[in-house]
Design an enzyme around this catalytic site. Structure first.
Site, PDB file in Angstrom:
ATOM      1  N   ASP A   1      -1.555   4.056   5.527  1.00  0.00           N
ATOM      2  CA  ASP A   1      -0.481   3.703   4.935  1.00  0.00           C
ATOM      3  C   ASP A   1       0.013   4.745   3.858  1.00  0.00           C
ATOM      4  OD1 ASP A   1      -0.413   0.965   6.223  1.00  0.00           O
ATOM      5  OD2 ASP A   1      -1.812   0.319   4.589  1.00  0.00           O
TER       6      ASP A   1
ATOM      7  N   ASN B   1       0.725  -1.168  -0.013  1.00  0.00           N
ATOM      8  CA  ASN B   1      -0.044  -0.091  -0.037  1.00  0.00           C
ATOM      9  C   ASN B   1       0.798   1.256   0.024  1.00  0.00           C
ATOM     10  OD1 ASN B   1      -2.077  -1.594   0.130  1.00  0.00           O
ATOM     11  ND2 ASN B   1      -2.705  -1.422   2.415  1.00  0.00           N
TER      12      ASN B   1
ATOM     13  N   GLY C   1      -6.565   9.757  13.126  1.00  0.00           N
ATOM     14  CA  GLY C   1      -7.643   9.508  12.106  1.00  0.00           C
ATOM     15  C   GLY C   1      -8.315  10.717  11.495  1.00  0.00           C
TER      16      GLY C   1
HETATM   17  O1  RIB Z   1      -3.116  -1.228   6.452  1.00  0.00           O
HETATM   18  C1  RIB Z   1      -4.062  -1.724   5.867  1.00  0.00           C
HETATM   19  C2  RIB Z   1      -3.497  -3.213   5.290  1.00  0.00           C
HETATM   20  O2  RIB Z   1      -3.337  -3.822   6.520  1.00  0.00           O
HETATM   21  C3  RIB Z   1      -4.479  -3.907   4.436  1.00  0.00           C
HETATM   22  O3  RIB Z   1      -4.020  -3.791   2.889  1.00  0.00           O
HETATM   23  C4  RIB Z   1      -4.083  -5.322   4.788  1.00  0.00           C
HETATM   24  O4  RIB Z   1      -3.686  -6.067   3.782  1.00  0.00           O
HETATM   25  C5  RIB Z   1      -3.212  -5.230   5.866  1.00  0.00           C
HETATM   26  O5  RIB Z   1      -1.905  -5.643   5.771  1.00  0.00           O
END
Ligand code: RIB
Length: 305
Positions: free
Chosen positions: A256, A49, A224
């Protein structure tokens, strides 16, 4: 003026998962069964991500990760390549691709269970073999869906003056040697409380102060919808950075995207506060669309908000 740099703006060392997502009216409690939507399969993983988020923003991004030699692995590699990530460091084989089982409720909140699969086979030796990739990055970003010993080796492989951004998710006790190089350590409330244990305090400022006392060079507490708190040698007790107000559809992977944007902007020479101001806009955009990687904005979309 940005200095010229031959390598990548950002190297992400981390996990890549296939996200198996079901929308539910209510996330189940222990012992409960609920019916949900049709299953959707999205590319995900905290490392994957971050790499897609940065690449989509225009950062020269590389990913060091491990996926299985299977359909999920191919899905994840295709997603990285479409976003423009350099995937030369993605290793294939050794175990099935990691999988995340995700339920999302109508407020956009989620619960996630990860089966690490190939992520657990990203070894310290894999990091040593990628030393040139590590040395050539302005910033290296990592998380804890890969073995802690691999993260520790990454810290040892960083060149003098190399910058590491760590999101300790899922949280685990961190060696002092790892904490000492984090610049910043990026945590949410849950991760802050885990690392600090009893006596963590109740406010983000208290968490940031407690975390700084453990050794990282700087700390960012994500809040958040309320944005983030930035704390470091130049930021006193902490600087609050507000997030734009948006309608949340799915918060999966928003942290992420925030961390990737923050790491990229730090590598461009921005201060922690400046980088966080940009990153909250990226994170806010990411919650307005479903999925993790599928929800990430381009730089043009961030500028237009
Ligand atoms: O932070 C979100 C992610 O956490 C998801 O995409 C999932 O794969 C987990 O790793």
């Amino acid at each position: 003026m940005q200095e010229q740099h031959a390598g990548h703006d950002l190297l992400v060392v981390g996990s890549a998962n296939a996200d198996l997502v079901i929308s539910v009216a209510r996330r189940p409690a222990a012992g409960e069964t609920v019916l949900g939507s049709d299953l959707a399969v999205h590319p995900g993983g905290k490392g994957g991500n971050q790499a897609v988020a940065a690449a989509r923003l225009g950062a020269r991004t590389a990913l060091l990760a491990r996926v299985g030699d299977d359909a999920h692995g191919r899905l994840l590699l295709d997603a990285q390549r479409r976003a423009g990530t350099d995937t030369a460091g993605v290793l294939v084989g050794g175990a099935p691709t990691g999988v995340a089982l995700i339920t999302v409720d109508p407020s956009g909140d989620n619960s996630i269970v990860v089966s690490p699969g190939a992520n657990a086979r990203l070894t310290p030796a894999d990091v040593r073999a990628a030393e040139a990739l590590v040395a050539g990055a302005r910033v290296v970003s990592t998380q804890l869906e890969i073995p802690l010993e691999t993260v520790t080796e990454l810290v040892r492989t960083l060149p003098a003056g190399g910058r590491l951004v760590l999101n300790p998710s899922p949280p685990a006790p961190l060696p002092a040697e790892v904490l000492a190089v984090c610049d910043p350590l990026v945590v949410n409330e849950h991760e802050a409380r885990f690392i600090l244990g009893d006596g963590a305090g109740e406010t983000p400022e208290e968490w940031a102060r407690g975390l700084l006392a453990l050794g990282p060079r700087s700390v960012v507490v994500t809040l958040g919808a309320a944005g983030a708190l930035v704390a470091g040698p130049l930021d006193g007790v902490g600087v609050r950075v507000a997030s734009p107000r948006v309608e949340a559809v799915d918060t999966t992977g928003a942290g992420d995207a925030f961390t990737a944007a923050l790491a990229w902007r730090l590598g461009l020479g921005e201060s922690l506060v400046e980088a966080a101001r940009y990153a909250v806009r990226v994170g806010a955009a990411a919650v307005t669309r479903p999925g993790a990687q599928d929800s990430y904005p381009t730089a043009e979309e961030v500028a237009a908000r």
